[in-house]
Enzyme design. Structure first.
Site, PDB file in Angstrom:
ATOM      1  N   ASP A   1       0.080   2.761  13.791  1.00  0.00           N
ATOM      2  CA  ASP A   1       0.233   4.176  13.445  1.00  0.00           C
ATOM      3  C   ASP A   1      -0.896   4.734  12.574  1.00  0.00           C
ATOM      4  O   ASP A   1      -1.090   5.942  12.522  1.00  0.00           O
ATOM      5  CB  ASP A   1       1.573   4.400  12.721  1.00  0.00           C
ATOM      6  CG  ASP A   1       1.740   3.512  11.492  1.00  0.00           C
ATOM      7  OD1 ASP A   1       0.847   2.701  11.212  1.00  0.00           O
ATOM      8  OD2 ASP A   1       2.772   3.620  10.808  1.00  0.00           O
ATOM      9  N   HIS A   2      -1.637   3.882  11.898  1.00  0.00           N
ATOM     10  CA  HIS A   2      -2.660   4.374  10.966  1.00  0.00           C
ATOM     11  C   HIS A   2      -4.011   4.569  11.644  1.00  0.00           C
ATOM     12  O   HIS A   2      -4.584   5.648  11.623  1.00  0.00           O
ATOM     13  CB  HIS A   2      -2.845   3.388   9.799  1.00  0.00           C
ATOM     14  CG  HIS A   2      -1.806   3.500   8.723  1.00  0.00           C
ATOM     15  ND1 HIS A   2      -0.478   3.277   8.945  1.00  0.00           N
ATOM     16  CD2 HIS A   2      -1.911   3.801   7.406  1.00  0.00           C
ATOM     17  CE1 HIS A   2       0.192   3.440   7.818  1.00  0.00           C
ATOM     18  NE2 HIS A   2      -0.655   3.763   6.871  1.00  0.00           N
TER      19      HIS A   2
ATOM     20  N   ASP B   1       3.234  -1.600   3.356  1.00  0.00           N
ATOM     21  CA  ASP B   1       2.887  -0.207   3.167  1.00  0.00           C
ATOM     22  C   ASP B   1       3.744   0.314   2.017  1.00  0.00           C
ATOM     23  O   ASP B   1       4.945   0.043   1.959  1.00  0.00           O
ATOM     24  CB  ASP B   1       3.172   0.598   4.448  1.00  0.00           C
ATOM     25  CG  ASP B   1       2.545   1.970   4.335  1.00  0.00           C
ATOM     26  OD1 ASP B   1       1.432   2.172   4.843  1.00  0.00           O
ATOM     27  OD2 ASP B   1       3.164   2.846   3.687  1.00  0.00           O
TER      28      ASP B   1
ATOM     29  N   ARG C   1       0.638  12.254  -0.822  1.00  0.00           N
ATOM     30  CA  ARG C   1      -0.453  11.937  -1.762  1.00  0.00           C
ATOM     31  C   ARG C   1      -1.547  12.990  -1.663  1.00  0.00           C
ATOM     32  O   ARG C   1      -1.917  13.388  -0.565  1.00  0.00           O
ATOM     33  CB  ARG C   1      -1.048  10.567  -1.458  1.00  0.00           C
ATOM     34  CG  ARG C   1      -0.110   9.479  -1.864  1.00  0.00           C
ATOM     35  CD  ARG C   1      -0.675   8.082  -1.704  1.00  0.00           C
ATOM     36  NE  ARG C   1       0.319   7.169  -2.239  1.00  0.00           N
ATOM     37  CZ  ARG C   1       0.597   5.976  -1.751  1.00  0.00           C
ATOM     38  NH1 ARG C   1      -0.076   5.515  -0.715  1.00  0.00           N
ATOM     39  NH2 ARG C   1       1.514   5.226  -2.304  1.00  0.00           N
TER      40      ARG C   1
ATOM     41  N   SER D   1      -1.406   3.098  -2.801  1.00  0.00           N
ATOM     42  CA  SER D   1      -1.132   2.298  -1.614  1.00  0.00           C
ATOM     43  C   SER D   1      -0.895   0.818  -1.904  1.00  0.00           C
ATOM     44  O   SER D   1      -1.211   0.307  -2.977  1.00  0.00           O
ATOM     45  CB  SER D   1      -2.323   2.474  -0.677  1.00  0.00           C
ATOM     46  OG  SER D   1      -2.806   1.254  -0.216  1.00  0.00           O
TER      47      SER D   1
ATOM     48  N   ARG E   1      -2.386  -1.432  -0.069  1.00  0.00           N
ATOM     49  CA  ARG E   1      -3.476  -2.131   0.618  1.00  0.00           C
ATOM     50  C   ARG E   1      -4.014  -3.285  -0.227  1.00  0.00           C
ATOM     51  O   ARG E   1      -4.503  -3.094  -1.338  1.00  0.00           O
ATOM     52  CB  ARG E   1      -4.584  -1.152   1.021  1.00  0.00           C
ATOM     53  CG  ARG E   1      -5.294  -0.464  -0.119  1.00  0.00           C
ATOM     54  CD  ARG E   1      -6.198   0.657   0.362  1.00  0.00           C
ATOM     55  NE  ARG E   1      -5.397   1.787   0.827  1.00  0.00           N
ATOM     56  CZ  ARG E   1      -5.738   3.069   0.714  1.00  0.00           C
ATOM     57  NH1 ARG E   1      -6.888   3.417   0.186  1.00  0.00           N
ATOM     58  NH2 ARG E   1      -4.945   4.027   1.131  1.00  0.00           N
TER      59      ARG E   1
END
Ligand code: MIC
Ligand code: SF4
Length: 643
Positions: free
Chosen positions: A64-65, A119, A379, A535, A537
């Protein structure tokens, strides 16, 4: 004493640790999710662990990203993730099927279950009464392999909702109000639990908007009770079999309490560049805008889209505004195309994007220079939109659509009457874009497809006993992971290649950092409060690891980033006296002696800087100490699996 809802679910999943405040507890994870920007690393790590089939009840890999495929890299990553999923027992949500959190809520989330996702907005699942936590890819990989997830037994904030929302005021305004009151670090160390009369006035997708943005509070997760509305949502998804009613005990005790009267709320906006910089839309009304983006995992449900279509119906977007709409899932997109709502949006001039994160992560639709963009996202950090000097305002779909028509920030209450738009009795269900894995017997026939951009995990080493290293970078408060490891269309395709992506590490703050750190070989970074917010990440830890960062010394950390640093074997240190922040400058040499001993046994870590001693705290659990000594979670897990 009774238990809060979060405590009940945590207790039912406890596999290790003492069930009391402040202790480290290990939780069994029923479900996992990954998305593609963190997924490739997570699956490289999972495969490195050597567990043939996932041990969870349900694991789903979403694409999806990184859906803007302007080179081979993203498509290669999708193919890699698809092949790992197929082989190892994971369902694969194909590109086009939607944003992980929206699809997971629709098709897999279940009250009372635990979910860990790579996520930070995984807490969206809290809208269904689950404990859903965002984490680094490695923690998710461990959970897929059957390992527990370790957290500090959190404190609980009770948010009591009273009354009901007025017309034109929506769930987004509720969470913006919570952010206004608590700030972006107000939730660190807490789970936010919603209760009260007002809860039953909110549908599951509305609750999910609220729990989604609990991530912006820095909270571990947020949760709503599971009640008749939960049942109604699950029935509409054809999944009522997973329903269980759940709520807190009446005598449960909370660490902090907040009361919000829904009927007193008005449309709100988070102003640049922080989700807690909240003002009433009424005060900003009339401000010229350039762009409106509707979508993201926060506000892309069917009802959100129907409200937007209603507002746009028969009208045209202001000529100075670019309006984009990204419905959150294939289910939402199919339904609004079947019922004609999509046509209304197209007619009004909306630019329809695929069901994916898109502009939220800077994958297209960057605003013009100094542009003002209203987004229904979660964000608005500086530069995240892809335009460094743009100003992003976070608003509800109602405010965004109303403003797209006028060309200025518009309080939607000025539009007149709003009909009540409700959730449908039945959602359109077609899971044909979710590919099941092959059976265990067939798994050897599946080949893992790895493209040339996919590199391995960076080299790690056990913690050194002594270190004499320079400070390669000093930054201030509220540094986000978007500062540390920027995203956007140009950099995201490098998520599977740590050496390459490291060249962009911290370039938002200092373009010379990556080359300097690499040349120094080993160094430390110094920062202020709430370092690493945003995030999940793990690249924000893996890139510094690759560049030789051995320790990060700050006033305070955000939860997921601190965990990612530990997982990467980088020491997360805090100043005992925050005033000592001023005693280290970029370029200073920092000396540590007897590190292994102190990390093992606990106690302050003393750094020598310019002849002065600075006391630093390493506030981590026993297990984390062992992880640090081993050189990171991957080494620790390998060591333990081989035992
Ligand atoms: C985000 O919203 O910042 C992201 C992109 O979804 C991240 C994950 C990532 O960086 O891949 C998140 O929220 O964890
Ligand atoms: Fe995607 Fe944005 Fe949600 Fe992150 S916050 S998962 S980028 S939609």
């Amino acid at each position: 004493m009774g238990l809060t809802l979060a405590e009940k679910i945590l207790k039912a999943h406890l596999v290790d640790g003492e069930f009391k405040k402040g202790s480290q507890i290990a939780i069994r994870m029923d479900q996992t999710l990954t998305q593609d920007a963190t997924g490739t690393m997570a699956y490289i790590e999972y495969v490195a662990m050597g567990v043939p089939r996932v041990k969870t009840e349900k694991s789903v890999a979403y694409i999806d990203h990184n859906t803007l495929q302007s080179g081979f890299e993203n498509a290669d990553d999708h193919r890699f993730i698809g092949s790992v999923a197929k082989k190892h027992g994971i369902s694969f949500s194909r590109p086009g099927n939607g944003i992980c959190h929206q699809v997971h809520l629709e098709r897999f989330g279940a009250p009372g279950k635990t979910l860990i996702g790579s996520d930070s907005h995984t807490p969206t699942g809290g809208g269904l009464g689950m404990i859903a936590i965002g984490a680094g890819g490695l923690d998710v990989a461990v959970a897929m392999g059957g390992g527990a997830y370790y957290i500090t037994y959190p404190k609980i904030i009770k948010v009591e909702l009273k009354g009901k929302l007025s017309p034109w005021v929506s769930a987004k305004d509720v969470i913006l109000e919570v952010l206004r009151r608590l700030s972006v670090k107000g939730g660190v160390g807490y789970i936010v639990e919603y209760c009260g009369e007002g809860v039953k006035t909110l549908s599951v997708p509305e609750r999910a908007t609220i729990t989604n943005m609990g991530a912006e509070l820095g909270a571990t997760t947020s949760i709503f009770p599971s009640d008749e509305n939960t049942l109604e949502f699950l029935k509409a998804q054809g999944r009522e079999d997973v329903y269980v009613p759940l709520s807190a005990d009446p005598d449960a005790e909370y660490d902090k309490e907040l009361v919000i009267d829904l009927s007193e709320l008005e449309p709100l906006a988070a102003c640049p560049h922080s989700p807690d910089n909240v003002k009433p839309v009424r005060e900003l009304a009339g401000m010229k805008i350039d762009q409106c983006c509707i979508g993201s995992c926060t506000n892309s449900s069917f009802v959100d889209m129907m409200k937007v279509a209603y507002i746009l119906d028969g009208k045209t977007c202001d000529p100075s505004v670019s309006l984009s709409v990204a419905p959150g899932s294939k289910q939402v997109l199919s339904m609004i195309s079947q019922n004609g709502a999509l046509t209304k949006m197209i007619d009004a001039g909306a630019r329809i994007l695929e069901s994916a994160c898109g502009p939220c992560i800077g994958m297209g639709q960057s605003p013009n220079s100094k542009g003002i963009s209203l987004r229904t996202f979660n964000r608005n950090f500086e530069g995240r939109s892809g335009t460094r000097d743009a100003g992003v305002y976070l608003v509800s779909p109602e405010t965004a659509a109303a403003s797209a028509l006028t060309g200025v920030m518009t309080d939607p209450r000025t539009l007149g009457d709003m009909p009540k738009i409700t959730m449908p009795e039945k959602f359109y269900v077609n899971d044909n874009m979710i590919e099941p894995p092959v059976s265990e017997a067939e798994m050897d026939s599946v080949e893992i497809l790895k493209g040339p951009n996919i590199a391995g995990y960076p080299e790690t080493k056990p913690l050194a006993e002594n270190l004499t290293v320079p400070c390669s970078l000093k930054v201030g408060d509220n540094i986000t992971t978007d500062h540390i490891m920027p995203a956007g269309a140009k950099i995201l395709p490098l998520r599977s290649n740590i050496p390459e992506i490291s060249k962009h590490c911290f370039t938002v703050c200092d373009e010379t950092f990556p080359a300097r750190a690499k040349e120094l070989g080993a160094s430390v970074i110094v920062g202020g409060e709430n370092y690493g917010q945003g995030s999940s990440r793990e690249h924000a830890a893996l890139a510094p690891l690759y560049l030789g960062v051995k320790a990060v010394i700050v006033k305070s950390f955000a939860r997921i980033h601190k965990a990612n640093l530990i997982n990467a074997g980088i020491l997360p240190l805090t100043f005992k006296d925050p005033a000592d922040y001023d005693k280290i400058a970029q370029g200073d040499t920092v000396e540590f002696a007897g590190l292994r001993e102190t990390v093992k046994n606990g106690g302050d870590i003393i750094a020598k800087v310019n002849g002065r001693e600075i006391a630093l705290e390493l506030d981590i659990s026993e297990r984390d100490r062992e992880i640090m000594l081993a050189g990171g979670l991957l080494d620790y897990t390998r060591e333990n699996l081989s035992k």
